[in-house]
Design a protein around this motif. Structure first.
Motif, short mmCIF file in Angstrom:
data_model
loop_
_atom_site.label_atom_id
_atom_site.label_comp_id
_atom_site.label_asym_id
_atom_site.label_seq_id
_atom_site.Cartn_x
_atom_site.Cartn_y
_atom_site.Cartn_z
N ALA A 234 0.83 -1.21 0.00
CA ALA A 234 0.00 0.00 0.00
C ALA A 234 0.86 1.26 0.00
O ALA A 234 0.60 2.21 -0.74
CB ALA A 234 -0.93 -0.01 1.21
N ARG A 235 1.91 1.28 0.84
CA ARG A 235 2.79 2.45 0.89
C ARG A 235 3.51 2.66 -0.44
O ARG A 235 3.69 3.79 -0.89
CB ARG A 235 3.81 2.28 2.03
N PHE A 236 3.95 1.56 -1.06
CA PHE A 236 4.61 1.69 -2.36
C PHE A 236 3.65 2.31 -3.38
O PHE A 236 4.05 3.18 -4.16
CB PHE A 236 5.08 0.31 -2.84
N MET A 237 2.41 1.85 -3.39
CA MET A 237 1.44 2.38 -4.34
C MET A 237 1.19 3.86 -4.09
O MET A 237 1.11 4.66 -5.04
CB MET A 237 0.13 1.59 -4.25
N ARG A 238 1.05 4.25 -2.84
CA ARG A 238 0.84 5.68 -2.53
C ARG A 238 2.03 6.52 -2.98
O ARG A 238 1.87 7.59 -3.56
CB ARG A 238 0.61 5.87 -1.03
N LEU A 239 3.25 6.03 -2.68
CA LEU A 239 4.45 6.77 -3.08
C LEU A 239 4.58 6.84 -4.60
O LEU A 239 5.28 7.70 -5.13
CB LEU A 239 5.69 6.11 -2.47
N SER A 240 3.92 5.92 -5.30
CA SER A 240 3.91 5.93 -6.77
C SER A 240 2.83 6.85 -7.32
O SER A 240 2.68 6.97 -8.54
CB SER A 240 3.68 4.51 -7.30
N GLY A 241 2.05 7.45 -6.42
CA GLY A 241 1.02 8.38 -6.85
C GLY A 241 -0.35 7.78 -7.02
O GLY A 241 -1.29 8.47 -7.44
N SER B 54 -0.59 1.30 7.82
CA SER B 54 -1.24 2.52 7.34
C SER B 54 -2.61 2.25 6.72
O SER B 54 -2.98 2.87 5.72
CB SER B 54 -0.33 3.20 6.30
N ASN B 55 -3.38 1.33 7.30
CA ASN B 55 -4.68 1.01 6.74
C ASN B 55 -5.59 2.23 6.75
O ASN B 55 -5.60 3.02 7.68
CB ASN B 55 -5.34 -0.15 7.50
N ASP B 56 -6.39 2.35 5.70
CA ASP B 56 -7.33 3.46 5.56
C ASP B 56 -8.63 3.21 6.30
O ASP B 56 -9.39 4.14 6.56
CB ASP B 56 -7.62 3.72 4.09
N ASP B 57 -8.92 1.96 6.59
CA ASP B 57 -10.16 1.63 7.29
C ASP B 57 -9.96 0.34 8.06
O ASP B 57 -9.10 -0.48 7.72
CB ASP B 57 -11.31 1.48 6.29
N PHE B 58 -10.74 0.18 9.10
CA PHE B 58 -10.75 -1.04 9.90
C PHE B 58 -12.20 -1.47 10.03
O PHE B 58 -12.99 -0.83 10.72
CB PHE B 58 -10.12 -0.80 11.27
N VAL B 59 -12.57 -2.53 9.34
CA VAL B 59 -13.95 -2.98 9.32
C VAL B 59 -14.17 -4.05 10.39
O VAL B 59 -13.29 -4.86 10.65
CB VAL B 59 -14.34 -3.52 7.93
N ARG B 60 -15.34 -4.00 11.00
CA ARG B 60 -15.74 -5.04 11.94
C ARG B 60 -17.07 -5.60 11.48
O ARG B 60 -17.98 -4.86 11.10
CB ARG B 60 -15.87 -4.46 13.36
N THR B 61 -17.20 -6.92 11.52
CA THR B 61 -18.43 -7.52 10.98
C THR B 61 -19.62 -7.32 11.89
O THR B 61 -20.73 -7.74 11.53
CB THR B 61 -18.22 -9.02 10.71
N THR B 62 -19.45 -6.69 13.04
CA THR B 62 -20.58 -6.34 13.90
C THR B 62 -21.08 -4.92 13.63
O THR B 62 -21.95 -4.44 14.35
CB THR B 62 -20.20 -6.48 15.39
N GLN B 63 -20.57 -4.26 12.63
CA GLN B 63 -21.04 -2.93 12.27
C GLN B 63 -22.39 -3.01 11.57
O GLN B 63 -22.65 -3.91 10.78
CB GLN B 63 -20.03 -2.23 11.35
N VAL B 64 -23.23 -2.03 11.85
CA VAL B 64 -24.56 -1.98 11.24
C VAL B 64 -24.45 -1.93 9.72
O VAL B 64 -25.18 -2.62 9.00
CB VAL B 64 -25.34 -0.75 11.77
N GLN B 65 -23.53 -1.10 9.21
CA GLN B 65 -23.39 -0.98 7.76
C GLN B 65 -22.98 -2.30 7.12
O GLN B 65 -23.41 -2.64 6.02
CB GLN B 65 -22.35 0.09 7.40
N HIS B 66 -22.09 -3.02 7.82
CA HIS B 66 -21.66 -4.31 7.28
C HIS B 66 -22.83 -5.27 7.23
O HIS B 66 -23.04 -5.97 6.23
CB HIS B 66 -20.53 -4.89 8.13
#
Length: 599
Positions: free
Chosen positions: A100-107, A155-167
């Motif tokens: 992920a960091r490599f991809m971000r540094l690549s733009g 450097s994750n952009d999100d942390f999902v939990r399967t107990t979330q209402v949206q999930h």
């Protein structure tokens, strides 16, 4: 009940412009040439991506599964909250973070997802044993995984939990879609089930009465269950694998999956009634009301996280409730996912069940699935009974964050099984980081500080062939390294940097600026400058692997914080002659073997 655990990273490159969200949960003097001319002139620069724009997309080499430019979603599996995190969780997370960091540094625009799988029979049983509600249990254990990602600087952009209402809403929407397409029916299940694996097994798959993983199995006798028509997808899956030969990696994984599918697929039980901790089956045309006694099979629940975290089926998760006049959907931007990274033990779920479910729902399939190997310790299988479980928190406390990250990425070919030992850790880190990279930084910067008026050499002589060769190698590092990242060969990417530092150490030993200082000070300045520039390239490219240490090197090189992406790996951004430097500090202290290992 609780609040979603937000992703956190205090160091590293700037993240993609992805909206983070938070909602309730359910359940970084010789005839010299003054180098100013080399970095201020842009008239001869023809590659727009390598000029001053830090937003240009350099991208990565195109492959059959990735064009190297499009928005990039990368995922870890969501981790099952039945116990504390172990080295396997750390390994997967660091690998995804490097990519992920490599991809971000690549733009590239990146959405890096991790999270926790919080439903299932084993979770319910563990909560009952502890005397707490399942929700209280998963809230506590999920925090352990959030803390691990924080500790390892993931450097994750999100942390999902399967107990979330949206999930839950996303899973139920997928279920309803499958029902509407006549892909689910009501029947009865009878067969072997492993609570630990949350997996059904046929009689022929059992080994000495146990699951292939060694887990205990139990017989489920005629339990009412909804079924997914998996058997209809045998030919479609095999055709998909043939048409997309790089969908799975390493290649051996493809062969394993093809053999499994070719052996025949049975319809998959996708609901349970013997426990209640899961996503309830919603009201559909198959039932007059929601099936409160049926909860979805944990893998349908878990796999859908890759969609739900993006806002599937297309509504925003930024608080706008899907108001299309103001909301945008990460699902539209990032799906299909560019890369799922998993351990080989859950390959079947991701290579067979997940593509089949997506086919059935007429949804695009992910572009790539990489299944890495397992870790052993001192040649032995890791298990609680042997008392040799490796706690990544202990590794960080003993050896350091970047040292741990480096070892995990450098010591084993990504995709193969690896063997951990404290001795290997100490030898690897001392050799490649302390002795080679750290020592090169320390002695170069110390000579500059002591002999060049505490500043980068201001006037540099004409470059010799030896200078040009080592500089050319440094300038070609990204082009040499990028294809390895494009194919997830992270260990080869790291080796490119190791080799560059090795060559630079040979260069400094051959040029001997400490001796030149007495006979030809101007030449000594040129040699030191060359090494500083090589270190700039290496440190920028090392950011994905050892982010804190790489940025410490860049700090000591006086590289501005906003000139550390791959777009800055050009002559225009060379280290600036005459720039003052601070007294250098050691970055990689030598490690010592723990007393119990020495003994």
């Amino acid at each position: 009940m609780s609040l979603v655990m937000m992703s956190m990273c205090t160091t590293g490159p700037r993240r993609a412009a992805v909206q983070a969200w938070s909602t309730p949960l359910l359940g970084r003097k010789q005839t010299g040439v003054v180098l100013t001319r080399l970095w201020t002139s842009t008239s001869t620069t023809t590659d727009a991506a390598s000029t001053t724009s830090t937003t240009a997309i350099l991208g990565t080499p195109a492959t059959s599964f990735d064009d190297g430019q499009r928005p990039f979603q990368i995922t870890t599996p969501i981790y099952y909250v039945n116990d504390k995190p172990h080295i396997g969780h750390a390994y997967t997370s660091v690998a995804c973070d490097v990519l992920a960091r490599f991809m971000r540094l690549s733009g590239r625009q990146v959405f890096f997802l991790s999270g926790t799988d919080e439903h299932g029979q084993k979770v319910q049983q563990s909560a009952e044993t502890k005397g707490v509600s399942p929700q209280a249990f998963v809230d506590e254990v999920s925090t352990n995984f959030v803390d691990l990602l924080d500790l390892l600087q993931i450097s994750n952009d999100d942390f999902v939990r399967t107990t979330q209402v949206q999930h839950q809403a996303a899973v139920q929407h997928l279920w309803q879609t499958l029902v509407e397409k006549d892909q689910i029916y009501l029947g009865q299940y009878e067969g072997w089930y492993s609570v630990r694996d949350e997996c059904f097994y046929t009689e022929s798959e059992l080994v000495d009465g146990k699951a292939p993983t060694g887990a205990d199995v139990e017989w489920v006798a005629k339990e009412e269950s909804y079924f997914f028509k998996l058997s209809e997808y045998e030919d479609k899956l095999l055709e998909f694998y043939d048409q997309n030969p790089e969908f799975m990696a390493p290649v051996a994984r493809t062969n394993e999956v093809k053999a499994f599918v070719s052996g025949g697929l049975r319809d998959l039980s996708v609901s349970r009634t013997s426990f209640s901790w899961g996503v309830p089956v919603p009201e559909t045309k198959l039932s007059a009301q929601a099936q409160e006694d049926h909860v979805m099979y944990v893998w349908i629940d878990a796999l859908t996280n890759y969609l739900s975290a993006l806002g599937y089926p297309g509504k925003s998760r930024d608080g706008n409730n899907g108001d299309e006049s103001t909301a945008t959907s990460n699902y539209d931007t990032f799906w299909p996912a560019a890369l799922h990274v998993v351990g080989k033990d859950i390959l079947r779920f991701h290579a067979v069940y997940w593509p089949a479910l997506l086919m059935a729902a007429d949804l695009p399939l992910p572009k790539r699935l990489f299944a890495h190997g397992w870790w052993t310790k001192d040649g032995q299988k890791i298990s609680k009974s042997l008392g040799n479980v490796i706690d990544p928190v202990d590794l960080v406390e003993k050896y350091g964050v970047d040292q741990t990250r480096f070892f995990l990425m450098a010591d084993v070919g990504f995709g193969n099984d690896g063997d951990y030992s404290d001795r290997n850790m100490v030898l690897r880190v001392n050799s490649n980081l302390a002795n080679e990279l750290g020592n090169l930084c320390q002695r170069t910067l110390s000579m500059v500080f002591k002999n060049c008026n505490k500043a980068v050499p201001e006037i540099v002589g004409e470059f010799t062939d030896e200078d040009k060769a080592v500089l050319a190698a440094a300038r070609g590092l990204r082009e040499q390294a990028a294809p390895h990242i494009a194919k997830q060969a992270i260990h080869r990417y790291v080796q490119v940097m190791i080799d560059m530092i090795s060559e630079t150490n040979k260069y400094i030993d051959e040029q001997a600026p400490w001796s030149l200082r007495k006979t030809d000070p101007a030449r000594a300045d040129t040699v030191l400058y060359v090494i500083l520039e090589v270190l700039r390239h290496v440190a920028i490219l090392y950011q994905p692997v050892i982010p804190t240490s790489a940025n410490m090197i860049l700090d000591q090189l006086t590289v501005p914080a906003d000139e550390r992406t791959f777009a800055h790996l050009t002559d225009e951004y060379q280290v600036k002659p005459g720039t003052p430097i601070a007294k250098p500090q050691g970055i990689f202290p030598r490690l010592e073997l723990p007393e119990e290992v020495v003994a």
